[in-house]
Design a protein around this motif. Structure first.
Motif: not given
Length: 294
Positions: A1-25
């Motif tokens: 699936m594709v949320f942002d075909e051209n930019g990389c904002a979604s990739s960075i935000l997803a990486s930050v989300f994974l970090t928060i998700l891990y620590v929050a757990s």
């Protein structure tokens, strides 16, 4: 699936989300118990396991079609059979070379002898703290911060850049220990200094681990290095003066020698072609199609 075909904002935000998700757990359980209490460890095992299930789903959601066209989801996560054995042995050997000085200290002190006794390993597997530090923490951290995060970052960053950007999130994630230290009575200044030091060396290790993952294209490569590093811990330089002069010289010499050899072998021994890695890192040469290193 594709949320942002051209930019990389979604990739960075997803990486930050994974970090928060891990620590929050780690903090979904309201408890006054310490992080080393068996109940706390068991609860965190469960919550981190849930994150490990969710993390690849997050990665898949934010991977572009162009990225998946280069390799399927299993390849993106570093789950391959081709070159697997070499991907385990070589990074482990490289990391042991890096720790040549501390390994020398263990040999001279006789601490290494406990490893040949089955009772040591039996007792270790009964110790939840040991299992957390040696098994669960390396597996979960490498899975989330390397296998699931690095494919996202590589969608918009060059490999060398991703090697240093991703580990910053890994280092920041360790700042949560500061709150636990304060809860145990440590003053704010000391806890900040300790956490800053942890951020420094975990970020450096994270860069090394990310480099192994991208060069080999295997999840098992950084995992082997992580388990060994957690076992050894940060080198205890303060113990060196307690050794006799000749042993001190040997330890220091081996520290320098190990670091020097590691620096010279790291790039050639992680040549992507050795691991049949055509996904993450350009190789200087390729093996014929009918040759496998597994």
């Amino acid at each position: 699936m594709v949320f942002d075909e051209n930019g990389c904002a979604s990739s960075i935000l997803a990486s930050v989300f994974l970090t928060i998700l891990y620590v929050a757990s780690l903090y979904v359980w309201r408890s006054k118990l310490s992080r080393d209490h068996p109940t706390t460890i068991k609860r965190r095992f469960f919550s981190v396991s849930c994150v490990m299930v969710l993390a690849p789903i997050v990665t898949w959601l934010f991977l572009k079609e162009s990225t998946l066209n280069k390799g399927d989801m299993y390849e993106q996560l570093g789950l391959r059979l081709s070159g697997l054995l070499f991907a385990f042995v070589t990074p482990l050997a490289l990391t042991m070379i890096l720790f040549l000085g501390p390994l020398t200290m263990q040999f001279l002190s006789g601490a290494w002898k406990i490893y040949i006794h089955p009772i040591y390993w039996f007792a270790s597997w009964q110790d939840l703290t040991w299992v957390r530090n040696h098994i669960m923490a390396p597996i979960s951290e490498e899975w989330v911060f390397r296998a699931c995060m690095m494919p996202l970052l590589l969608q918009c960053l060059e490999p060398y850049t991703a090697v240093f950007v991703g580990p910053l999130l890994f280092g920041i994630a360790h700042f949560h220990h500061m709150f636990e230290q304060i809860k145990l009575g440590l003053d704010l200044r000391s806890s900040i200094m300790i956490s800053a030091f942890q951020f420094m060396y975990t970020s450096l290790f994270g860069a090394y681990s990310a480099y192994l993952f991208l060069r080999t294209g295997h999840f098992v490569a950084p995992l082997a290095a992580h388990i060994f590093c957690n076992h050894m811990g940060f080198p205890n330089f303060g113990d060196i003066p307690y050794y006799p002069l000749t042993q001190r010289l040997l330890i220091i010499s081996n520290m320098v020698l190990g670091f020097t050899i590691w620096c010279n072998l790291l790039t050639p021994l992680t040549e992507p072609a050795y691991y049949d890695n055509k996904l993450y890192w350009p190789s200087r040469f390729q093996f014929p199609n009918d040759i496998s290193l597994f």
